[in-house]
Design an enzyme around this catalytic site. Sequence first.
Site, mmCIF file in Angstrom:
data_model
loop_
_atom_site.group_PDB
_atom_site.id
_atom_site.type_symbol
_atom_site.label_atom_id
_atom_site.label_comp_id
_atom_site.label_asym_id
_atom_site.label_seq_id
_atom_site.Cartn_x
_atom_site.Cartn_y
_atom_site.Cartn_z
ATOM 1 N N HIS A 205 0.800 -1.224 0.000
ATOM 2 C CA HIS A 205 0.000 0.000 0.000
ATOM 3 C C HIS A 205 0.830 1.270 0.000
ATOM 4 O O HIS A 205 0.303 2.345 -0.252
ATOM 5 C CB HIS A 205 -0.953 0.027 1.202
ATOM 6 C CG HIS A 205 -0.256 0.298 2.503
ATOM 7 N ND1 HIS A 205 0.440 -0.664 3.177
ATOM 8 C CD2 HIS A 205 -0.122 1.436 3.224
ATOM 9 C CE1 HIS A 205 0.960 -0.134 4.264
ATOM 10 N NE2 HIS A 205 0.637 1.141 4.315
HETATM 11 C C1 UD1 Z 1 -2.076 5.257 6.009
HETATM 12 C C2 UD1 Z 1 -0.791 5.669 6.718
HETATM 13 C C3 UD1 Z 1 0.203 4.519 6.688
HETATM 14 C C4 UD1 Z 1 -0.426 3.260 7.247
HETATM 15 C C5 UD1 Z 1 -1.698 2.960 6.475
HETATM 16 C C6 UD1 Z 1 -2.382 1.710 6.993
HETATM 17 C C7 UD1 Z 1 -0.276 8.072 6.489
HETATM 18 C C8 UD1 Z 1 0.627 9.055 5.865
HETATM 19 N N1 UD1 Z 1 -0.148 6.808 6.061
HETATM 20 O O1 UD1 Z 1 -1.754 5.032 4.645
HETATM 21 O O2 UD1 Z 1 1.321 4.861 7.481
HETATM 22 O O3 UD1 Z 1 0.495 2.187 7.098
HETATM 23 O O4 UD1 Z 1 -2.587 4.083 6.597
HETATM 24 O O5 UD1 Z 1 -3.367 1.263 6.113
HETATM 25 O O6 UD1 Z 1 -1.062 8.411 7.351
HETATM 26 N N2 UD1 Z 1 -8.854 5.197 1.028
HETATM 27 C C9 UD1 Z 1 -10.083 4.611 0.843
HETATM 28 N N3 UD1 Z 1 -10.805 4.287 1.965
HETATM 29 C C10 UD1 Z 1 -10.352 4.506 3.238
HETATM 30 C C11 UD1 Z 1 -9.086 5.118 3.395
HETATM 31 C C12 UD1 Z 1 -8.341 5.440 2.293
HETATM 32 O O7 UD1 Z 1 -10.529 4.392 -0.255
HETATM 33 O O8 UD1 Z 1 -11.056 4.164 4.185
HETATM 34 C C13 UD1 Z 1 -8.040 5.526 -0.158
HETATM 35 C C14 UD1 Z 1 -8.159 6.959 -0.585
HETATM 36 O O9 UD1 Z 1 -8.100 7.011 -1.965
HETATM 37 C C15 UD1 Z 1 -6.910 7.599 0.004
HETATM 38 C C16 UD1 Z 1 -5.914 6.457 -0.091
HETATM 39 O O10 UD1 Z 1 -6.683 5.282 0.135
HETATM 40 O O11 UD1 Z 1 -6.507 8.738 -0.659
HETATM 41 C C17 UD1 Z 1 -4.797 6.534 0.910
HETATM 42 O O12 UD1 Z 1 -5.332 6.633 2.240
HETATM 43 P P1 UD1 Z 1 -4.528 7.447 3.365
HETATM 44 O O13 UD1 Z 1 -5.249 7.376 4.648
HETATM 45 O O14 UD1 Z 1 -4.175 8.790 2.842
HETATM 46 O O15 UD1 Z 1 -3.162 6.654 3.470
HETATM 47 P P2 UD1 Z 1 -2.889 5.079 3.537
HETATM 48 O O16 UD1 Z 1 -2.245 4.677 2.262
HETATM 49 O O17 UD1 Z 1 -4.088 4.318 3.972
#
Ligand code: UD1
Length: 361
Positions: A205
């Site tokens: 991820h």
């Molecule tokens: C975040 C953490 C990472 C952790 C990971 C666990 C930061 C910088 N990163 O990364 O350290 O290892 O969580 O999973 O905080 N999205 C969805 N649904 C959700 C959440 C996210 O579709 O419920 C999608 C969105 O397009 C979003 C992308 O995933 O932009 C990334 O989500 P984000 O929370 O920004 O970072 P993670 O990659 O999940």
Amino acid sequence: MKILSVVGARPQFVKLAPIAQAATAAGVEHVIVHTGQHYDPMLSDVFFRDLGIPAPDVHLGVGSGSHGVQTGAILGALDAVLDEHRPDWVLAYGDTNSTLAAAVAAVKLHVPLAHLEAGLRSFNRRMPEEHNRVLTDHAADLCLAPTQVAMDHLASEGLGRRSVLVGDVMTDVLFQVRDSVVGRDVPLLTELGLEPGEYHLATIHRAENTDDRDRMAMIVEALSSLDRSVVLLAHPRVVAKAAEHGLSLDAGSLRSHAPLAYPDLVAAALRSRGVVTDSGGLQKEAFLLRVPCTTIRTETEWVETVDLGWNVLANDADAIRGAVARPVPGATEEAPYGDGNAARRVVETLVELAPSAPSPA
Ligand code: UD1
């Protein structure tokens, strides 16, 4: 005595579970604030349900966004929450944008800040998680470290006097959940027709492995050409990036599957031949389950897993294939992540060191 926990992303819910239990056991008031960074039911709600975590007292509902937008939205929303609750401690978890926002909100309002999982370092200054954890450690009044290596990092940055070695709270949860799933059916195996020991479990991820098309294509190609089936538990970011890059996550040995609830993940990892991941938590969980792990990164914060022979860092397709095919290591007695009682020590430490606590006679 009141602790206010700020959580928002999947690994933080796992860490919250034993803290919530320990706070209840100690009779400590515990306010749970969910930032809304993760909002999909499989990334959020099922963790509260399966790990018996009380429903959040406050839900900020910030959702996704760029680092600045997401962090800023959480920071702005926390002011009123901290003003209302005035806890003895804000407890920030790990290294996400929710962590950094909680840290800045607390120090700006002069609320004592404790950082759980302090002192981890990748020394890779391009990782958002490294920014978040370094800044949070340096803002914190109390750094709660999971390992001796983390304590050493904190000491070398001048933070030794405000650091306490408590052990790793994810180990607390993992041991409890492992014991509850041993011998239980694993729905994933039935669903996909897999035999125990005959598949690899994968998660990817991180931005550094998914944002760049060539890099992600290399990983997908490697996972598609392994000796056994590879089940990729696909985080929403991976699904979105694969579509954007025009990559198939179901090719050759590779098949994708929705993320699993935590007990199902532990059961699936326990019966796998090995884990392939870029997650921090899963590297350590594989080690604790004594399942070989291959980590698609150039460095790891959980160096003990590598030193003890259960984790290999692999950064190109040949290295990934070679690492996955290696033999299972021999028995390991060492327990660098503690004894499964870290959360109790966290709460005891917070009670003992609360700035408002009367000083000993
Ligand atoms: C975040 C953490 C990472 C952790 C990971 C666990 C930061 C910088 N990163 O990364 O350290 O290892 O969580 O999973 O905080 N999205 C969805 N649904 C959700 C959440 C996210 O579709 O419920 C999608 C969105 O397009 C979003 C992308 O995933 O932009 C990334 O989500 P984000 O929370 O920004 O970072 P993670 O990659 O999940």
